[in-house]
Design an enzyme around this catalytic site. Structure first.
Site, PDB file in Angstrom:
ATOM      1  CB  SER A  70      45.907  43.948  35.455  1.00 36.25           C
ATOM      2  OG  SER A  70      47.198  44.240  35.070  1.00 36.25           O
TER       3      SER A  70
ATOM      4  CG  ASP B  73      32.689  36.075  31.339  1.00 32.83           C
ATOM      5  OD1 ASP B  73      33.106  34.898  31.410  1.00 32.83           O
ATOM      6  OD2 ASP B  73      32.675  36.856  32.314  1.00 32.83           O
TER       7      ASP B  73
ATOM      8  CE  LYS C 165      47.561  45.113  39.753  1.00 36.11           C
ATOM      9  NZ  LYS C 165      46.514  45.886  39.054  1.00 36.11           N
TER      10      LYS C 165
END
Lengths: 419, 406
Positions: free
Chosen positions: A327, A338, A352
């Site tokens: 997470s 990114d 997750k």
């Protein structure tokens, strides 16, 4: 034909139907830490849900919808209290059971309910050190039992021979199949010096193994940092608790003052925590960039961005991840990827991609509801699949045992190479 | 890929369910209707119920915030009941959803209204195999027909056996339309459901060695469950075996998980002339003693019971009673050890609730929960228990001598 297997699956002819009652988020440090794992994740969304929900608001949609079918529940409860041979549970236990039973019908292990007792125990778990076996575990949906996500190196579980992906089916001879993570964890934990016997199924082994582990005090600081050779700073973050952003900022700031030439940011085994801290931590390394996109059940969406100046926006960066990075860790690694801020090294992460909102009810019980999914800035989801590292480096049990760390070696090599 | 054969009569799943049901009380069974309206029953006044307020609060939060598929009301209620029942912490107290309940009822009744065909579950769906002389065969169903619909409900591989059986079965005399695919053809058959019996007792006369056994022929009875029809079946089986020359009997209860208390008592009585069969202690302390009545099915005929770790509940009542009265020797392995009795309540939506309502004790006051019964002659796993049973079975002469001893 039946015999000893029967009592494990009392409710149903099919073990699959007998879903675990309280399946917790994703990982719990057995023994403790239990960080705010998924359960913190979601505080960031708090403002969206500021309206308190009052008890007894059953005239609401849920109530109306359920009334016609709910009579059978009262019928069953009355019969039980009238006819049962044995000790009757207090009525609040029956209510908690009912709540957990409903949550068991959701196809979502991250939506869960903790009774006030369980909630106390979890709060207690959040304090620094704990006594246990030193491993992180979660609930394996397929086998309906406890799975070892990561035994911490040189801690009791690891030293006794517990390995990653081991399935724990019995604790001190008592089956945990079909129960739930919270109760299993509470059986595994115990005072320092005491012994717990774990019956384990391991891939490739025909028979269950029984491993005895002597519990110890497990210290797991939130952050650890040091300067490695070649002026490469190493910063390890073990959880995204409410100080995580500040701690990382300090550690990286210190390293910069010491003229570090590169930073290795280690998120291996970090199960996550608060969503807001995932944003804060990312903000140490990137400026004016998106960190994640959160999408809610009603289609609403929110984009989280870094708002403060980044103190380390240029220094070469490698992020280390593994299958225990979950997470909030995946949010940070995804944002670094990114935004092309650094290289992610290691193995595919946990996967997750959901966000839970924890709510404390009036009696101290805690309900955590999956309210959203998150996506990386480039709108990728990692839920169920995990985040692929830019450079994949495996680490074997043998290497771990020998104290080798090829993932760290790779990071050092990347940072040493002339850009 | 797993291919499982399931009888329309006894689904593998429903059998599994019975495993732990072992030991029903007879009374409310199958006739739960009268229990549905209870005095003081607080039918849904949730807002007024302080205890359940928390439940409704959670439901509201789920409905408002949950990201994901929300289960329908029926599934929620089933889940709530299961969870509530689990808080009682008794593995034998549990909730059975409606379809599974239907199969459970059929199994305990020992018969059901059906079409008389086997189902084979394959990755492509369910294949039919009609039983000779039964309605499905008579209507023209052929072996290998792929079932595509039952009445208006389409059937595919994803459907559970429970769901499918619940659709196919129904009251005797009613009609069901099965649509099947045979090669390229789609065919439709309307079949009148008939009574399909599921015998609980298989029996045969054991071949005796070298022409005529001086000790007397042996009748072998194997019982798989204690259903409503079991006492009748035993009566008929023993009569037939005696006609064929059986003078001694082996009653095989291995793997028998139990069933109806009433059947266990009636069948024990068939082998006893007098004495306590079992004592039941209810919640609240009320005790009820079941006693044997005079008259035996095969007076004094030597009897050995075969038992193992799968012999539970009703099987243990029989074994305990016949053993304590010296009526039969036990051969095999330690029994399962389930000494509690459940009531099965049918709820308004056709689901059912098993509630542990009593403990039972043998005539001698033995409580077998968690312990089981130890056989007179323990047979190691893998050894031929039947051979040991036969060796342990007294000859008729010997038995008569013993019986007539002063």
């Amino acid at each position: 034909m039946n015999g000893p297997v029967a009592p494990h699956t009392p409710n149903s002819p099919n073990i699959r139907d007998n879903k675990p009652l309280l399946v917790t988020c994703l990982s719990i440090f057995v023994g403790v830490v239990l960080l705010l794992v998924g359960f913190g994740l979601g505080f960031g969304a708090g403002s969206l849900f500021a309206t308190p929900v009052s008890a007894g608001s059953s005239e609401g949609a849920a109530g109306e919808q359920l009334y016609p079918k709910f009579g059978v529940f009262w019928e069953a409860m009355d019969l039980l209290y009238r006819d049962f041979y044995g000790d009757l549970p207090p009525t609040e236990e029956a209510t908690y059971g009912a709540i957990k039973g409903v949550l068991g019908q959701l196809d979502d292990p991250n939506t869960s309910f903790m009774t006030p007792q369980e909630a106390d125990y979890f709060r207690f778990s959040l304090q620094g050190s704990f006594e246990g076996i030193g491993a992180r575990v979660d609930w394996d949906q397929e086998y309906d039992t406890v799975r070892v996500v990561e035994p911490f190196e040189n801690q009791p579980a690891w030293n006794a021979g517990v390995r990653r992906d081991d399935l724990i089916i019995e604790i001190d001879g008592e089956s945990v199949i079909g129960t739930d993570l919270t109760s299993a964890v509470s059986k595994i934990r115990g005072p320092k010096g005491s012994t717990v016997a774990l019956t384990i199924l391991r891939m490739g082994e025909d028979e269950a193994l029984t491993i005895e582990v002597v519990r110890d005090t497990i210290e797991l600081p939130t952050i650890a940092s040091e300067m490695l050779e070649g002026d490469i700073a190493y910063v390890q973050l073990n959880s995204f608790n409410e100080n995580a952003g500040e701690l990382v900022r300090q550690a990286v700031g210190d390293a910069l003052e010491q003229n570090a030439k590169g930073v290795i940011f280690d998120l291996r085994g970090n199960p996550g925590g608060l969503l807001s801290q995932a944003v804060e931590v990312t903000n140490v390394f990137v400026q004016d960039a998106d960190v994640l996109i959160e999408r809610f059940a009603d289609g609403e969406e929110e984009v989280y961005s870094t708002e403060d100046p980044a103190i380390a926006k240029d220094i070469p960066l490698v992020v280390l991840v593994n299958q225990g990075s979950a997470s909030a860790s995946e949010i940070v690694a995804g944002a670094i990827q990114d935004n092309e801020r650094g290289q992610v090294v290691g193995v595919t992460t946990y996967g997750k991609g959901s966000v839970q909102l924890p709510q404390t009810l009036s009696d101290g019980s805690i309900l955590r509801v999956t309210i959203a999914r998150w996506y990386t800035p480039a709108d990728r989801t990692i839920d169920g699949t995990g985040l692929e590292p830019d450079i994949s480096v495996e680490i074997s049990d043998e290497q771990l045992e020998a104290g080798e760390d090829p993932q760290l070696d790779k990071a050092l090599e990347l940072l040493a190479a002339p850009e | 890929m797993l291919v499982r054969r399931v009888l329309l009569g006894l689904g593998g799943l429903s059998l599994a369910a019975l495993v732990f049901i072992a030991g029903y009380a007879a009374y409310p069974l199958l006739h739960g209707g009268g229990l549905l309206s209870l005095p003081g029953s607080s039918l849904p006044d949730a807002a007024g119920d302080a205890q359940m307020a928390k439940y409704w609060q959670v439901m509201d939060l789920l409905d408002r915030d949950f990201f994901g598929e929300k289960p329908p009301a029926q599934a929620r209620t089933d889940g709530a009941i299961k969870g509530m029942v689990e808080s009682f912490g008794d593995p034998y107290t549990f909730f059975v959803e409606p379809q599974a309940r239907e199969l459970e009822r059929d199994q305990l009744a020992g018969m059901f209204g059906g079409v008389g065909a086997n189902l084979q579950q394959t990755p492509d769906g369910y294949l039919l195999a009609p039983l000779p002389g039964q309605p499905a065969a008579a209507a023209g169903i052929q072996e290998g027909d792929l079932l595509v619909a039952v009445d208006a409900t389409p059937v595919d591989a994803a459907m559970s056996v429970d769901e499918l059986l619940a659709l196919i079965r129904g009251p005797v005399g009613t009609e069901v339309t099965l649509r099947v695919r045979r090669g390229q053809e789609d065919l439709s058959f309307t079949i009148t459901r008939a009574e399909i019996q599921t015998p609980s007792i298989e029996w045969r006369l054991l071949e005796s060695e070298a022409g005529g056994d001086p000790a007397g022929g042996v009748g072998y009875l194997r019982q798989t469950i204690f259903s409503e029809r079991s006492p009748l079946e035993m009566d008929a089986a023993v009569a037939e075996l005696r006609e064929q020359g059986a003078l001694r009997f082996v009653w095989d209860l291995r793997g028998n998980p139990g069933g109806l208390l009433s059947a266990a008592v009636a069948q024990s009585d068939m082998w006893l002339d007098e004495g306590v069969i079992v004592v039941e202690e209810r919640a609240g302390g009320l005790r009820k003693t079941f006693e044997a009545t005079s008259g035996e099915l095969a007076a004094g005929a030597p009897l050995v019971l075969l038992v193992d770790g799968g012999s539970a509940s009703a099987s243990e009542i029989v074994a305990g009673a016949l053993h304590e009265h010296g009526r039969a020797r036990l051969v095999g392995q330690q029994t399962y050890g389930k000494g509690s009795v459940q009531l099965i309540h049918e709820l308004a939506d056709q689901s059912s609730l098993h509630v542990t309502n009593a403990q039972w004790y043998t005539a001698g006051g033995q409580q077998i929960s968690g312990q089981g019964l130890t056989p007179d002659i323990v047979v190691a796993e893998g050894d031929d228990a039947l051979a040991v049973a036969l060796a342990a079975l007294p000859g008729v002469q010997e038995a008569n001598l013993r019986n007539s001893a002063p």
